[in-house]
Design a protein around this motif. Structure first.
Motif, short mmCIF file in Angstrom:
data_model
loop_
_atom_site.label_atom_id
_atom_site.label_comp_id
_atom_site.label_asym_id
_atom_site.label_seq_id
_atom_site.Cartn_x
_atom_site.Cartn_y
_atom_site.Cartn_z
N GLY A 56 0.83 -1.20 0.00
CA GLY A 56 0.00 0.00 0.00
C GLY A 56 0.87 1.25 0.00
O GLY A 56 0.58 2.22 -0.70
N ALA A 57 1.95 1.20 0.78
CA ALA A 57 2.84 2.35 0.86
C ALA A 57 3.49 2.63 -0.50
O ALA A 57 3.62 3.78 -0.92
CB ALA A 57 3.91 2.12 1.92
N ALA B 165 2.29 1.78 -3.45
CA ALA B 165 1.25 2.27 -4.36
C ALA B 165 0.92 3.72 -4.03
O ALA B 165 0.73 4.55 -4.93
CB ALA B 165 0.00 1.41 -4.24
N LEU B 166 0.88 4.02 -2.76
CA LEU B 166 0.57 5.39 -2.34
C LEU B 166 1.68 6.34 -2.77
O LEU B 166 1.41 7.45 -3.24
CB LEU B 166 0.41 5.44 -0.81
N HIS C 203 1.19 7.02 -6.38
CA HIS C 203 0.01 7.86 -6.55
C HIS C 203 0.32 9.32 -6.20
O HIS C 203 -0.06 10.24 -6.93
CB HIS C 203 -1.13 7.33 -5.68
N ALA D 24 -8.29 7.95 -7.94
CA ALA D 24 -8.61 7.48 -6.58
C ALA D 24 -7.34 7.08 -5.86
O ALA D 24 -6.44 6.49 -6.44
CB ALA D 24 -9.58 6.31 -6.66
N SER D 25 -7.25 7.40 -4.59
CA SER D 25 -6.09 7.00 -3.81
C SER D 25 -6.09 5.49 -3.65
O SER D 25 -7.14 4.89 -3.45
CB SER D 25 -6.15 7.67 -2.44
N PRO D 26 -4.91 4.86 -3.75
CA PRO D 26 -4.87 3.41 -3.59
C PRO D 26 -5.22 2.95 -2.18
O PRO D 26 -5.56 1.80 -1.95
CB PRO D 26 -3.41 3.05 -3.92
N ILE D 27 -5.12 3.89 -1.25
CA ILE D 27 -5.44 3.54 0.13
C ILE D 27 -6.86 4.00 0.43
O ILE D 27 -7.17 5.18 0.30
CB ILE D 27 -4.47 4.23 1.11
#
Lengths: 274, 269
Positions: free
Chosen positions: A53-54, A56-57, A60, B133-136
């Motif tokens: 997740g980190a 990917a974040l 992003h 969209a945010s992945p989180i």
């Protein structure tokens, strides 16, 4: 205008030199941008996220703000944020989940070396119950505390006693707030809790606390070498990784046969075939 | 319209003071005794403290704001001075300035005074919502959805509605204010107490009504945080209409007052 003092470990351009090796110092002095801020805001909203997740974040956030994103530079990216968070006694720290063995990033409060970090959300007697739960977990063999044991521990409370319904409600809140994890009526310390409170736990439970022989962090859900003169502890996921593929598992410290069941290595979500 | 708004603002603040259980009167007294130090007083004050002390206090103020913002409770200057600054109250303006800078540069949050009279502060997001969209998935508070619906209705209906309009609407959406809701609990309390305390709504008594009736308006935080343009876009999608077809609301959303709502960007949408 106040002058910024020059640090001893800075060269003329303000880049840090010296001690640390293997890191690009040019990245360390990189300014904080909107991509960092967005990352930090998400961390604040979630408290803890897994490594995938980190990553990917990170991507992003960089894309949103048209910044270059080097996927293997996540730790440098976080270092930039941490440098700015330090004066506020906050940090983004990395740690392993005892449950699945994966790495997580958590935003932690470094200021208190006590559970008072939670005091804005919990009353004194609620904090006392949390401490008692922690006592039970640290003292246990399997790193778990049953709800029955927690309930019984309230018999010896020094602050205002909690009713049974209040205890249940409190335990739910602690799980919601990511201090505890619950499975089948048994409570363990959450990954976020361990990452944030490791220094406190080491100080508080010096003699009692178990430490993993492989990764050297505190261990609650772990296996223990049966050799009475050895007795080293290894996290369940660390066992899985260390003994993977070995037909005859042996203790890394005393070489006695490792009698416990070797768990499977748990792969992170995207790598699993579904 | 503007006059009426000001009137009900004072009504709501006096209403809030009489609200049972609120300790506002005590804090108001503290604020009255705290007078903003002059520039020269601040200068002299700064000479008596070390840089490290100033940095420490700034860090504590930043922490204080972040903790309060988590609960969406506005920060009162009086509380800040009493609980955090304490003996350093004489350099308050310098500390606040540094704290605002840190909140902006490190966290991307803007410190906004929503009530210059009573000195109330909130933090609003300086970063625009990302396109993708945010992945989180942030743990979405279901109450935000409820709030958005209520704010939308109030806005579309001209900025003020009688409370019954909202209760009837919610009932139609199967959120009965009379019953305990699975996600929201005591719905009436959430709307008239929680959202009001957080400054998302104003819940003001309509004079000369028997039984007592109230009207609902946008609160100061909603004015700063919520995009009226976004509401119109959502309405447009819902009703399959061009947002511009609601000419009055469209004008309101794009008026000069509301351009300050678009954080961080200078262009108007």
């Amino acid at each position: 205008m106040c002058k910024t003092k020059k640090r001893k470990d800075e060269d003329k351009q303000g880049r840090r030199v010296g001690k640390k090796s293997g890191t690009s110092w040019q990245n360390m002095s990189r300014q904080m941008g909107d991509s960092h801020r967005r990352f930090l805001q998400t961390m604040m909203a979630n408290g803890i996220i897994d490594e995938q997740g980190a990553k990917a974040l990170h991507q992003h956030c960089c894309e949103t703000h048209n910044t270059q994103c080097a996927p293997d530079r996540l730790d440098d990216f976080i270092d930039t944020i941490n440098l700015k968070l330090q004066p506020m006694f906050m940090q983004i720290r990395k740690g392993m989940s005892e449950d699945n063995g994966h790495q997580y990033y958590a935003l932690v409060n470094m200021v208190e070396n006590d559970v008072t970090r939670m005091s804005s959300d919990y009353a004194d007697n609620e904090l006392e119950l949390f401490k008692k739960t922690m006592d039970l977990i640290v003292g246990s063999e399997d790193g778990k505390a049953s709800s029955t044991d927690i309930l019984n521990s309230t018999d010896s409370m020094t602050t205002k006693k909690l009713k049974k319904s209040e205890i249940e409600h409190l335990l739910n809140r602690l799980v919601q707030d990511k201090w505890l994890s619950e499975k089948r009526g048994e409570y363990t310390l959450s990954t976020r809790c361990i990452i944030e409170m490791e220094p406190y736990i080491r100080a508080m439970y010096q003699d009692q606390v178990k430490v993993c022989h492989i990764c050297h962090t505190v261990a609650f859900q772990c296996q223990i070498c049966e050799n009475p003169t050895c007795g080293i502890k290894i996290h369940n996921p660390c066992v899985a990784r260390y003994f993977k593929g070995r037909t005859e598992p042996r203790c890394p410290a005393c070489e006695d046969f490792w009698p416990h069941e070797i768990p499977e290595v748990r792969r992170p979500r995207s790598q699993s075939r579904r | 319209m503007a006059n009426r708004k000001r009137l009900s603002n004072t009504q709501s603040s006096s209403q809030a003071r009489k609200h049972p259980g609120s300790s506002m009167t005590q804090e108001d007294d503290d604020d009255v005794t705290f007078t903003q130090p002059s520039t020269s007083q601040v200068q002299r004050g700064l000479e008596k403290v070390t840089e490290a002390q100033v940095e420490q206090k700034t860090a504590e103020v930043v922490q204080y704001f972040l903790v309060k913002e988590q609960k969406k409770v506005p920060v009162r200057r009086a509380d800040l001075v009493k609980h955090v600054l304490k003996e350093h109250r004489n350099i308050y303006p310098e500390i606040l300035k540094r704290a605002a800078r840190t909140l902006d540069q490190v966290f991307g949050l803007k410190l906004v005074e929503i009530d210059p009279k009573n000195h109330l502060y909130i933090l609003i997001n300086n970063l625009e919502p990302s396109d993708g969209a945010s992945p989180i998935n942030c743990p979405a508070d279901p109450k935000r959805g409820l709030l958005f619906v209520i704010l939308s209705v109030i806005f579309m209906k001209g900025g003020v509605v009688r409370e019954n309009v909202i209760w009837n609407l919610l009932k139609k959406l199967r959120v009965d204010p009379g019953e305990k809701h699975e996600d929201f609990g005591d719905v009436k309390k959430v709307v008239t107490d929680e959202f009001v305390r957080q400054r998302y709504l104003e819940f003001v008594r309509i004079p000369h009504t028997e039984p007592v009736e109230h009207e609902l308006r946008w609160g100061q935080r909603a004015e700063k945080e919520v995009s009226k343009t976004k509401i119109l876009d959502v309405m447009g999608e819902l009703h399959e209409r061009d947002p511009q077809s609601w000419s009055q609301q469209y004008r309101e959303a794009h008026s000069s007052q509301n351009s300050t709502q678009q954080p961080g960007s200078s262009s108007q949408r």
